[in-house]
Design a protein around this motif. Sequence first.
Motif, PDB file in Angstrom:
ATOM      1  N   SER A 116     -29.417  10.024 -27.758  1.00 45.61           N
ATOM      2  CA  SER A 116     -29.067  11.216 -28.547  1.00 45.61           C
ATOM      3  C   SER A 116     -29.997  12.376 -28.224  1.00 45.61           C
ATOM      4  CB  SER A 116     -29.153  10.912 -30.044  1.00 45.61           C
ATOM      5  OG  SER A 116     -28.182   9.975 -30.399  1.00 45.61           O
ATOM      6  N   ALA A 119     -29.055  13.663 -24.811  1.00 42.75           N
ATOM      7  CA  ALA A 119     -27.817  14.444 -24.902  1.00 42.75           C
ATOM      8  C   ALA A 119     -28.112  15.844 -25.446  1.00 42.75           C
ATOM      9  CB  ALA A 119     -26.796  13.727 -25.786  1.00 42.75           C
ATOM     10  N   ASN A 120     -28.935  15.923 -26.497  1.00 42.75           N
ATOM     11  CA  ASN A 120     -29.277  17.225 -27.076  1.00 42.75           C
ATOM     12  C   ASN A 120     -30.049  18.093 -26.092  1.00 42.75           C
ATOM     13  OD1 ASN A 120     -28.021  16.816 -29.547  1.00 42.75           O
ATOM     14  ND2 ASN A 120     -29.839  15.896 -30.458  1.00 42.75           N
ATOM     15  N   HIS A 123     -27.629  19.218 -23.366  1.00 42.02           N
ATOM     16  CA  HIS A 123     -26.398  19.853 -23.866  1.00 42.02           C
ATOM     17  C   HIS A 123     -25.149  19.169 -23.329  1.00 42.02           C
ATOM     18  CE1 HIS A 123     -28.408  23.224 -25.877  1.00 42.02           C
ATOM     19  NE2 HIS A 123     -29.314  23.061 -24.932  1.00 42.02           N
ATOM     20  N   ILE A 124     -25.176  17.849 -23.413  1.00 43.14           N
ATOM     21  CA  ILE A 124     -24.025  17.028 -23.044  1.00 43.14           C
ATOM     22  C   ILE A 124     -23.771  16.046 -24.178  1.00 43.14           C
ATOM     23  CG2 ILE A 124     -24.334  17.273 -20.541  1.00 43.14           C
ATOM     24  CD1 ILE A 124     -25.777  14.604 -20.492  1.00 43.14           C
ATOM     25  N   SER A 125     -22.668  15.349 -24.126  1.00 40.06           N
ATOM     26  CA  SER A 125     -22.357  14.414 -25.207  1.00 40.06           C
ATOM     27  C   SER A 125     -23.146  13.117 -25.054  1.00 40.06           C
ATOM     28  CB  SER A 125     -20.856  14.108 -25.222  1.00 40.06           C
ATOM     29  OG  SER A 125     -20.517  13.285 -24.129  1.00 40.06           O
ATOM     30  N   SER A 126     -23.333  12.437 -26.173  1.00 38.71           N
ATOM     31  CA  SER A 126     -23.988  11.124 -26.148  1.00 38.71           C
ATOM     32  C   SER A 126     -23.170  10.150 -25.307  1.00 38.71           C
ATOM     33  CB  SER A 126     -24.149  10.579 -27.566  1.00 38.71           C
ATOM     34  OG  SER A 126     -25.048  11.365 -28.286  1.00 38.71           O
ATOM     35  N   GLN A 127     -21.860  10.290 -25.340  1.00 37.74           N
ATOM     36  CA  GLN A 127     -20.991   9.428 -24.542  1.00 37.74           C
ATOM     37  C   GLN A 127     -21.226   9.633 -23.050  1.00 37.74           C
ATOM     38  OE1 GLN A 127     -18.915   7.012 -25.946  1.00 37.74           O
ATOM     39  NE2 GLN A 127     -18.911   6.290 -23.844  1.00 37.74           N
ATOM     40  N   THR A 128     -21.446  10.870 -22.640  1.00 33.07           N
ATOM     41  CA  THR A 128     -21.751  11.158 -21.238  1.00 33.07           C
ATOM     42  C   THR A 128     -23.053  10.481 -20.831  1.00 33.07           C
ATOM     43  OG1 THR A 128     -20.565  13.267 -21.322  1.00 33.07           O
ATOM     44  CG2 THR A 128     -22.197  13.012 -19.561  1.00 33.07           C
TER      45      THR A 128
END
Length: 161
Positions: A116, A119-120, A123-128
């Motif tokens: 997480s 991702a933050n 600036h991408i999703s946690s899924q990515t």
Amino acid sequence: ESNYIKEEYIGYIFSACSNYLTKMDEFRQNINRKMKTGKAEEVLRLTQPTNSFLNNEVKELNQTFDSTFLSIYPDFVEDFNSLLRKEENIMLHGNEDLNTELRIYALVWLGINNSSKIANLLHISSQTVYNARMKMRNKAIIDGDKFVEAVQSLGRDKHGF
């Protein structure tokens, strides 16, 4: 040398933050001028989620991170590839410094292992982040459970980190 690297890295971070504050103040001033002159439609356009302002800032942040990280650890891509099967080595294209997968693992190398947080920061999703991490683990020449440990120890002896 370790202290010099830390000082250099702190300098890069401080400079990036300072530049960002300057850009944000310029953006604020621009919005303020437009509102004073009755250009609300233009303000709406500038502040739409589809506006490229954020995309450009993320791209610049990535470039700054890449150049800063690679100045500290120039052999990272080569060393990271040593953990992957030969046919799975990451080949960068053109003037690309790092790609998303390498940025994720550069952060892991720096000690940021929480998906997480990664991702933050990127600036991408946690899924990515999850997908990229699984993809790299599956390409590894070592057991997937030991992959993060292996990444975190890359170059530590060779470069004295």
